[in-house]
Write an enzyme that holds these catalytic residues in place. Structure first.
Site, mmCIF file in Angstrom:
data_model
loop_
_atom_site.group_PDB
_atom_site.id
_atom_site.type_symbol
_atom_site.label_atom_id
_atom_site.label_comp_id
_atom_site.label_asym_id
_atom_site.label_seq_id
_atom_site.Cartn_x
_atom_site.Cartn_y
_atom_site.Cartn_z
ATOM 1 N N GLU A 274 0.620 -1.605 -0.080
ATOM 2 C CA GLU A 274 -0.238 -0.369 -0.103
ATOM 3 C C GLU A 274 0.626 1.027 -0.122
ATOM 4 O O GLU A 274 1.948 1.421 0.278
ATOM 5 C CB GLU A 274 -0.919 0.242 1.515
ATOM 6 N N GLU A 323 -13.403 5.015 -0.051
ATOM 7 C CA GLU A 323 -15.085 3.860 0.628
ATOM 8 C C GLU A 323 -15.076 5.582 1.678
ATOM 9 O O GLU A 323 -14.754 5.901 3.144
ATOM 10 C CB GLU A 323 -13.575 2.912 1.397
ATOM 11 N N LYS A 326 -15.662 3.722 5.256
ATOM 12 C CA LYS A 326 -14.170 3.649 6.380
ATOM 13 C C LYS A 326 -14.187 4.586 7.600
ATOM 14 O O LYS A 326 -14.655 5.552 7.664
ATOM 15 C CB LYS A 326 -13.231 3.973 5.308
ATOM 16 N N GLU A 332 -8.949 8.968 5.812
ATOM 17 C CA GLU A 332 -9.346 7.450 5.128
ATOM 18 C C GLU A 332 -10.364 7.332 4.331
ATOM 19 O O GLU A 332 -10.050 6.202 3.361
ATOM 20 C CB GLU A 332 -10.260 5.974 6.616
#
Length: 351
Positions: A274, A323, A326, A332
Protein backbone atom coordinates in the site's frame (compact mmCIF):
# COMPACT_ATOMS: atom_id res chain seq x y z
CA UNK A 1 6.65 -9.01 -24.40
CA UNK A 2 8.24 -10.27 -21.21
CA UNK A 3 11.97 -10.52 -20.63
CA UNK A 4 12.06 -14.32 -20.78
CA UNK A 5 10.46 -14.25 -24.23
CA UNK A 6 12.99 -11.67 -25.38
CA UNK A 7 15.90 -13.79 -24.14
CA UNK A 8 14.49 -16.84 -25.93
CA UNK A 9 14.13 -14.79 -29.11
CA UNK A 10 17.75 -13.65 -28.87
CA UNK A 11 18.98 -17.23 -28.43
CA UNK A 12 17.02 -18.37 -31.48
CA UNK A 13 18.27 -15.39 -33.48
CA UNK A 14 21.89 -16.16 -32.64
CA UNK A 15 21.44 -19.85 -33.46
CA UNK A 16 19.94 -19.17 -36.89
CA UNK A 17 22.31 -16.40 -37.96
CA UNK A 18 25.55 -17.58 -39.55
CA UNK A 19 26.93 -14.05 -39.83
CA UNK A 20 26.46 -12.36 -36.47
CA UNK A 21 28.21 -9.02 -36.05
CA UNK A 22 28.27 -6.16 -33.51
CA UNK A 23 25.37 -4.32 -35.14
CA UNK A 24 23.22 -7.40 -34.58
CA UNK A 25 24.28 -7.50 -30.94
CA UNK A 26 23.47 -3.83 -30.35
CA UNK A 27 20.10 -4.27 -32.01
CA UNK A 28 19.19 -7.17 -29.75
CA UNK A 29 20.49 -5.43 -26.64
CA UNK A 30 18.25 -2.50 -27.54
CA UNK A 31 15.24 -4.80 -27.85
CA UNK A 32 16.07 -6.43 -24.52
CA UNK A 33 16.43 -3.02 -22.86
CA UNK A 34 13.00 -2.01 -24.09
CA UNK A 35 11.64 -5.26 -22.67
CA UNK A 36 13.26 -4.62 -19.31
CA UNK A 37 11.90 -1.08 -19.22
CA UNK A 38 8.44 -2.41 -20.04
CA UNK A 39 8.74 -4.97 -17.24
CA UNK A 40 9.66 -2.20 -14.80
CA UNK A 41 6.67 -0.18 -15.94
CA UNK A 42 4.40 -3.04 -14.95
CA UNK A 43 5.37 -2.78 -11.28
CA UNK A 44 2.29 -0.69 -10.34
CA UNK A 45 -0.89 -2.20 -8.93
CA UNK A 46 -3.91 -0.67 -7.20
CA UNK A 47 -5.65 -1.82 -4.01
CA UNK A 48 -9.38 -2.50 -4.40
CA UNK A 49 -11.16 -1.51 -1.19
CA UNK A 50 -14.91 -2.08 -0.94
CA UNK A 51 -15.98 -0.18 2.20
CA UNK A 52 -18.50 2.04 0.44
CA UNK A 53 -22.16 2.04 -0.54
CA UNK A 54 -21.78 3.83 -3.87
CA UNK A 55 -19.19 1.72 -5.71
CA UNK A 56 -19.50 0.12 -9.16
CA UNK A 57 -20.14 -3.59 -9.61
CA UNK A 58 -17.21 -5.96 -9.28
CA UNK A 59 -17.22 -6.67 -13.02
CA UNK A 60 -17.22 -2.96 -13.81
CA UNK A 61 -14.25 -2.50 -11.49
CA UNK A 62 -12.26 -5.28 -13.12
CA UNK A 63 -13.10 -3.83 -16.53
CA UNK A 64 -11.87 -0.43 -15.31
CA UNK A 65 -8.55 -1.97 -14.22
CA UNK A 66 -8.16 -3.50 -17.66
CA UNK A 67 -9.11 -0.35 -19.56
CA UNK A 68 -6.55 1.68 -17.60
CA UNK A 69 -3.77 -0.88 -18.02
CA UNK A 70 -3.63 -1.66 -14.29
CA UNK A 71 -2.30 -5.21 -14.22
CA UNK A 72 -2.13 -5.82 -10.46
CA UNK A 73 -4.77 -5.72 -7.73
CA UNK A 74 -4.90 -6.17 -3.99
CA UNK A 75 -8.14 -7.61 -2.62
CA UNK A 76 -8.60 -7.37 1.16
CA UNK A 77 -10.72 -10.48 1.54
CA UNK A 78 -11.78 -13.27 -0.81
CA UNK A 79 -14.87 -11.69 -2.33
CA UNK A 80 -16.13 -14.40 -4.65
CA UNK A 81 -17.94 -12.01 -6.99
CA UNK A 82 -14.68 -10.14 -7.51
CA UNK A 83 -12.78 -13.40 -7.99
CA UNK A 84 -15.30 -14.47 -10.63
CA UNK A 85 -14.90 -11.13 -12.40
CA UNK A 86 -11.12 -11.59 -12.39
CA UNK A 87 -11.28 -14.85 -14.36
CA UNK A 88 -9.30 -14.52 -17.56
CA UNK A 89 -8.39 -10.89 -16.84
CA UNK A 90 -4.64 -11.56 -16.57
CA UNK A 91 -4.54 -9.25 -13.50
CA UNK A 92 -2.07 -10.39 -10.85
CA UNK A 93 -3.64 -10.55 -7.41
CA UNK A 94 -2.69 -10.11 -3.78
CA UNK A 95 -5.43 -11.94 -1.88
CA UNK A 96 -5.77 -11.15 1.82
CA UNK A 97 -7.14 -13.41 4.51
CA UNK A 98 -9.82 -11.43 6.34
CA UNK A 99 -8.78 -10.41 9.85
CA UNK A 100 -11.81 -12.19 11.29
CA UNK A 101 -10.71 -15.46 9.66
CA UNK A 102 -7.16 -15.59 11.05
CA UNK A 103 -8.00 -17.47 14.26
CA UNK A 104 -9.73 -20.29 12.36
CA UNK A 105 -6.64 -20.93 10.22
CA UNK A 106 -4.72 -22.20 13.23
CA UNK A 107 -6.65 -25.37 12.43
CA UNK A 108 -4.93 -27.07 9.48
CA UNK A 109 -8.21 -28.43 8.15
CA UNK A 110 -9.73 -24.95 8.11
CA UNK A 111 -6.71 -23.64 6.21
CA UNK A 112 -7.17 -26.42 3.66
CA UNK A 113 -10.86 -25.58 3.40
CA UNK A 114 -10.00 -21.90 2.82
CA UNK A 115 -7.64 -22.80 -0.02
CA UNK A 116 -10.14 -25.25 -1.48
CA UNK A 117 -12.89 -22.61 -1.45
CA UNK A 118 -11.13 -19.40 -2.41
CA UNK A 119 -7.98 -20.41 -4.28
CA UNK A 120 -8.14 -23.78 -6.04
CA UNK A 121 -11.34 -23.07 -8.00
CA UNK A 122 -9.78 -19.90 -9.42
CA UNK A 123 -6.14 -20.92 -9.74
CA UNK A 124 -6.34 -21.79 -13.45
CA UNK A 125 -7.66 -18.45 -14.68
CA UNK A 126 -7.04 -15.95 -11.86
CA UNK A 127 -3.39 -14.99 -11.35
CA UNK A 128 -3.20 -15.16 -7.57
CA UNK A 129 0.38 -14.15 -6.78
CA UNK A 130 0.44 -13.61 -3.02
CA UNK A 131 -1.77 -14.55 -0.10
CA UNK A 132 -1.46 -12.10 2.79
CA UNK A 133 -2.07 -13.71 6.17
CA UNK A 134 -2.44 -10.61 8.33
CA UNK A 135 -2.48 -6.93 7.40
CA UNK A 136 -0.97 -4.48 9.90
CA UNK A 137 -1.29 -6.86 12.84
CA UNK A 138 0.63 -5.52 15.83
CA UNK A 139 2.44 -7.66 18.43
CA UNK A 140 -0.09 -6.78 21.14
CA UNK A 141 -3.13 -7.48 18.94
CA UNK A 142 -5.08 -10.59 19.84
CA UNK A 143 -4.65 -11.81 16.25
CA UNK A 144 -0.85 -11.78 16.50
CA UNK A 145 -0.82 -15.22 18.11
CA UNK A 146 -2.50 -16.70 15.03
CA UNK A 147 -0.21 -15.32 12.33
CA UNK A 148 2.64 -17.85 12.32
CA UNK A 149 0.50 -21.02 12.54
CA UNK A 150 -1.87 -19.59 9.95
CA UNK A 151 1.05 -18.85 7.62
CA UNK A 152 2.34 -22.39 8.04
CA UNK A 153 -1.05 -23.98 7.50
CA UNK A 154 -1.86 -21.91 4.42
CA UNK A 155 1.59 -22.71 3.01
CA UNK A 156 1.03 -26.43 3.60
CA UNK A 157 -2.40 -26.25 1.99
CA UNK A 158 -0.96 -24.49 -1.05
CA UNK A 159 1.76 -27.12 -1.34
CA UNK A 160 -0.81 -29.90 -1.08
CA UNK A 161 -2.71 -28.24 -3.93
CA UNK A 162 0.57 -28.10 -5.91
CA UNK A 163 0.34 -24.31 -6.16
CA UNK A 164 3.53 -23.44 -4.26
CA UNK A 165 5.27 -22.47 -7.50
CA UNK A 166 2.52 -19.99 -8.36
CA UNK A 167 1.56 -18.44 -5.01
CA UNK A 168 3.68 -17.03 -2.17
CA UNK A 169 2.39 -16.56 1.37
CA UNK A 170 3.32 -13.53 3.45
CA UNK A 171 2.17 -10.76 5.80
CA UNK A 172 1.86 -6.98 5.39
CA UNK A 173 3.18 -4.63 8.08
CA UNK A 174 2.69 -0.95 8.90
CA UNK A 175 5.69 1.37 9.11
CA UNK A 176 4.97 1.86 12.82
CA UNK A 177 6.72 -1.49 13.42
CA UNK A 178 9.98 0.19 12.35
CA UNK A 179 12.06 2.37 14.70
CA UNK A 180 15.22 4.44 14.16
CA UNK A 181 14.20 4.98 10.56
CA UNK A 182 16.46 8.01 10.13
CA UNK A 183 19.04 7.56 8.86
CA UNK A 184 17.50 4.59 7.02
CA UNK A 185 20.44 2.27 7.70
CA UNK A 186 19.56 2.42 11.41
CA UNK A 187 16.09 1.01 10.78
CA UNK A 188 15.08 -1.82 13.11
CA UNK A 189 11.92 -3.53 14.29
CA UNK A 190 10.51 -2.02 17.47
CA UNK A 191 11.39 -3.97 20.62
CA UNK A 192 7.86 -5.39 21.20
CA UNK A 193 7.84 -6.77 17.63
CA UNK A 194 11.13 -8.67 17.67
CA UNK A 195 9.94 -11.95 19.14
CA UNK A 196 6.77 -11.71 17.03
CA UNK A 197 8.50 -10.94 13.74
CA UNK A 198 11.57 -13.19 13.93
CA UNK A 199 9.85 -16.55 13.30
CA UNK A 200 7.79 -14.94 10.55
CA UNK A 201 10.97 -13.73 8.83
CA UNK A 202 12.43 -17.22 9.16
CA UNK A 203 9.29 -18.61 7.52
CA UNK A 204 9.51 -16.15 4.62
CA UNK A 205 13.21 -16.87 4.05
CA UNK A 206 12.61 -20.64 4.08
CA UNK A 207 9.77 -20.38 1.57
CA UNK A 208 11.25 -17.71 -0.70
CA UNK A 209 8.36 -15.34 -0.04
CA UNK A 210 8.56 -11.54 -0.19
CA UNK A 211 7.93 -9.23 2.76
CA UNK A 212 4.99 -6.83 2.31
CA UNK A 213 5.01 -3.33 3.76
CA UNK A 214 2.46 -0.50 3.70
CA UNK A 215 4.56 2.63 3.11
CA UNK A 216 2.94 6.04 3.63
CA UNK A 217 5.11 9.15 3.41
CA UNK A 218 1.91 11.12 4.07
CA UNK A 219 1.59 9.68 7.59
CA UNK A 220 5.22 10.45 8.38
CA UNK A 221 4.84 13.97 6.98
CA UNK A 222 1.75 14.93 9.01
CA UNK A 223 3.36 13.42 12.11
CA UNK A 224 6.50 15.55 11.86
CA UNK A 225 5.96 18.56 9.59
CA UNK A 226 8.62 20.49 11.44
CA UNK A 227 11.35 18.17 10.18
CA UNK A 228 9.81 16.66 7.04
CA UNK A 229 9.26 19.05 4.16
CA UNK A 230 6.31 18.55 1.82
CA UNK A 231 8.57 18.46 -1.25
CA UNK A 232 10.56 15.61 0.32
CA UNK A 233 7.36 13.63 0.87
CA UNK A 234 6.03 14.35 -2.65
CA UNK A 235 9.23 13.43 -4.57
CA UNK A 236 9.72 17.12 -5.45
CA UNK A 237 12.88 17.82 -3.48
CA UNK A 238 15.87 18.95 -5.52
CA UNK A 239 19.09 17.23 -4.48
CA UNK A 240 19.85 14.75 -1.70
CA UNK A 241 19.65 15.39 2.03
CA UNK A 242 22.50 14.86 4.49
CA UNK A 243 22.14 11.05 4.38
CA UNK A 244 21.85 10.78 0.61
CA UNK A 245 18.08 10.69 0.08
CA UNK A 246 15.95 12.79 -2.24
CA UNK A 247 12.54 11.49 -1.16
CA UNK A 248 10.85 10.07 1.93
CA UNK A 249 9.46 6.98 0.21
CA UNK A 250 12.94 5.60 -0.48
CA UNK A 251 14.10 6.44 3.03
CA UNK A 252 11.14 4.61 4.56
CA UNK A 253 11.52 1.58 2.31
CA UNK A 254 15.27 1.33 2.94
CA UNK A 255 14.67 1.50 6.70
CA UNK A 256 12.56 -1.66 6.31
CA UNK A 257 15.36 -3.31 4.33
CA UNK A 258 17.76 -2.34 7.13
CA UNK A 259 15.41 -3.81 9.74
CA UNK A 260 15.20 -7.07 7.77
CA UNK A 261 18.98 -7.27 7.57
CA UNK A 262 19.15 -7.21 11.37
CA UNK A 263 16.89 -10.28 11.71
CA UNK A 264 18.31 -12.49 8.97
CA UNK A 265 16.09 -11.26 6.15
CA UNK A 266 18.68 -9.49 4.02
CA UNK A 267 17.73 -11.51 0.93
CA UNK A 268 14.01 -10.83 1.16
CA UNK A 269 12.32 -8.75 -1.52
CA UNK A 270 9.97 -6.05 -0.24
CA UNK A 271 6.66 -5.51 -2.00
CA UNK A 272 5.01 -2.18 -1.20
CA UNK A 273 1.50 -3.47 -0.60
CA UNK A 274 0.00 0.00 0.00
CA UNK A 275 1.07 3.57 -0.63
CA UNK A 276 -1.12 6.60 -1.14
CA UNK A 277 -1.97 10.22 -0.41
CA UNK A 278 -5.43 11.51 0.58
CA UNK A 279 -7.16 14.30 -1.30
CA UNK A 280 -9.12 15.67 1.68
CA UNK A 281 -9.61 15.36 5.43
CA UNK A 282 -6.26 16.44 6.86
CA UNK A 283 -3.14 18.59 6.66
CA UNK A 284 -1.63 18.52 3.19
CA UNK A 285 -4.50 16.37 1.95
CA UNK A 286 -5.42 18.14 -1.28
CA UNK A 287 -6.22 16.90 -4.78
CA UNK A 288 -3.11 18.68 -6.07
CA UNK A 289 -0.77 17.00 -3.57
CA UNK A 290 -2.40 13.60 -4.10
CA UNK A 291 -2.09 13.86 -7.88
CA UNK A 292 1.56 14.87 -7.52
CA UNK A 293 2.33 12.01 -5.15
CA UNK A 294 0.70 9.28 -7.24
CA UNK A 295 2.21 10.47 -10.52
CA UNK A 296 5.69 10.83 -9.06
CA UNK A 297 5.47 7.49 -7.28
CA UNK A 298 4.49 5.67 -10.48
CA UNK A 299 7.46 7.18 -12.29
CA UNK A 300 9.85 6.58 -9.42
CA UNK A 301 9.30 2.92 -8.56
CA UNK A 302 10.90 1.80 -11.82
CA UNK A 303 14.32 2.92 -10.59
CA UNK A 304 14.74 1.42 -7.10
CA UNK A 305 16.05 2.95 -3.88
CA UNK A 306 19.45 4.00 -2.52
CA UNK A 307 20.00 0.53 -1.03
CA UNK A 308 18.51 -1.27 -4.04
CA UNK A 309 19.35 0.90 -7.06
CA UNK A 310 18.01 -0.14 -10.45
CA UNK A 311 15.58 -2.68 -8.98
CA UNK A 312 11.96 -1.91 -9.83
CA UNK A 313 9.74 -1.80 -6.74
CA UNK A 314 6.51 -3.79 -6.97
CA UNK A 315 4.06 -1.23 -5.59
CA UNK A 316 0.31 -1.09 -5.01
CA UNK A 317 -1.38 2.30 -4.89
CA UNK A 318 -4.04 2.85 -2.27
CA UNK A 319 -6.76 2.88 -3.42
CA UNK A 320 -9.06 2.47 -6.40
CA UNK A 321 -12.00 4.44 -4.91
CA UNK A 322 -12.86 6.69 -2.00
CA UNK A 323 -14.53 4.48 0.63
CA UNK A 324 -17.33 6.52 2.16
CA UNK A 325 -18.10 4.03 4.92
CA UNK A 326 -14.56 3.59 6.20
CA UNK A 327 -13.88 4.33 9.87
CA UNK A 328 -10.92 6.12 11.39
CA UNK A 329 -9.39 9.48 10.53
CA UNK A 330 -11.34 11.55 8.04
CA UNK A 331 -8.54 11.11 5.50
CA UNK A 332 -9.38 7.38 5.37
CA UNK A 333 -12.35 8.12 3.13
CA UNK A 334 -10.36 10.12 0.58
CA UNK A 335 -7.59 7.95 -0.88
CA UNK A 336 -9.40 7.02 -4.08
CA UNK A 337 -7.92 7.35 -7.55
CA UNK A 338 -11.36 7.17 -9.18
CA UNK A 339 -14.80 8.55 -8.40
CA UNK A 340 -17.74 6.17 -7.86
CA UNK A 341 -18.90 6.87 -11.43
CA UNK A 342 -15.48 5.49 -12.58
CA UNK A 343 -14.26 8.88 -13.77
CA UNK A 344 -10.62 9.54 -12.83
CA UNK A 345 -10.01 11.87 -9.89
CA UNK A 346 -6.55 12.67 -11.31
CA UNK A 347 -4.93 12.53 -14.72
CA UNK A 348 -2.56 9.62 -14.11
CA UNK A 349 -0.86 7.32 -16.58
CA UNK A 350 -0.53 3.95 -14.87
CA UNK A 351 1.88 2.66 -17.50
Amino acid sequence: MCTSILVSFIKQYITKKKHFNMSNIFLLIGILSIGLAFTGAQSIGVCYGMIGNNLPSKQEVVDLYKSKGINRMRLYYPDEEALQALRGSNIELILDVAKETLSSLVNANEATNWINKFVKPYSQDVKIKYITVGNEIYPNDNEAQYILPALQNIQNAISSANLQGQIKVSIAIAMSLIQNSYPPNNGAFIDPARSYIQPIINFLVTNGSPFLANVYPYIAYVGDKQNIHLDYALFNQQGNNDVGYQNLFDAQLDSVYAALEKVGGSNLQIVVSESGWPSAGGDGATPENAATYYSNLINHVKSGTVKKPGMAIETYLFAMFDENQKNGASTEQHFGLFNPDKSPKYQINFN
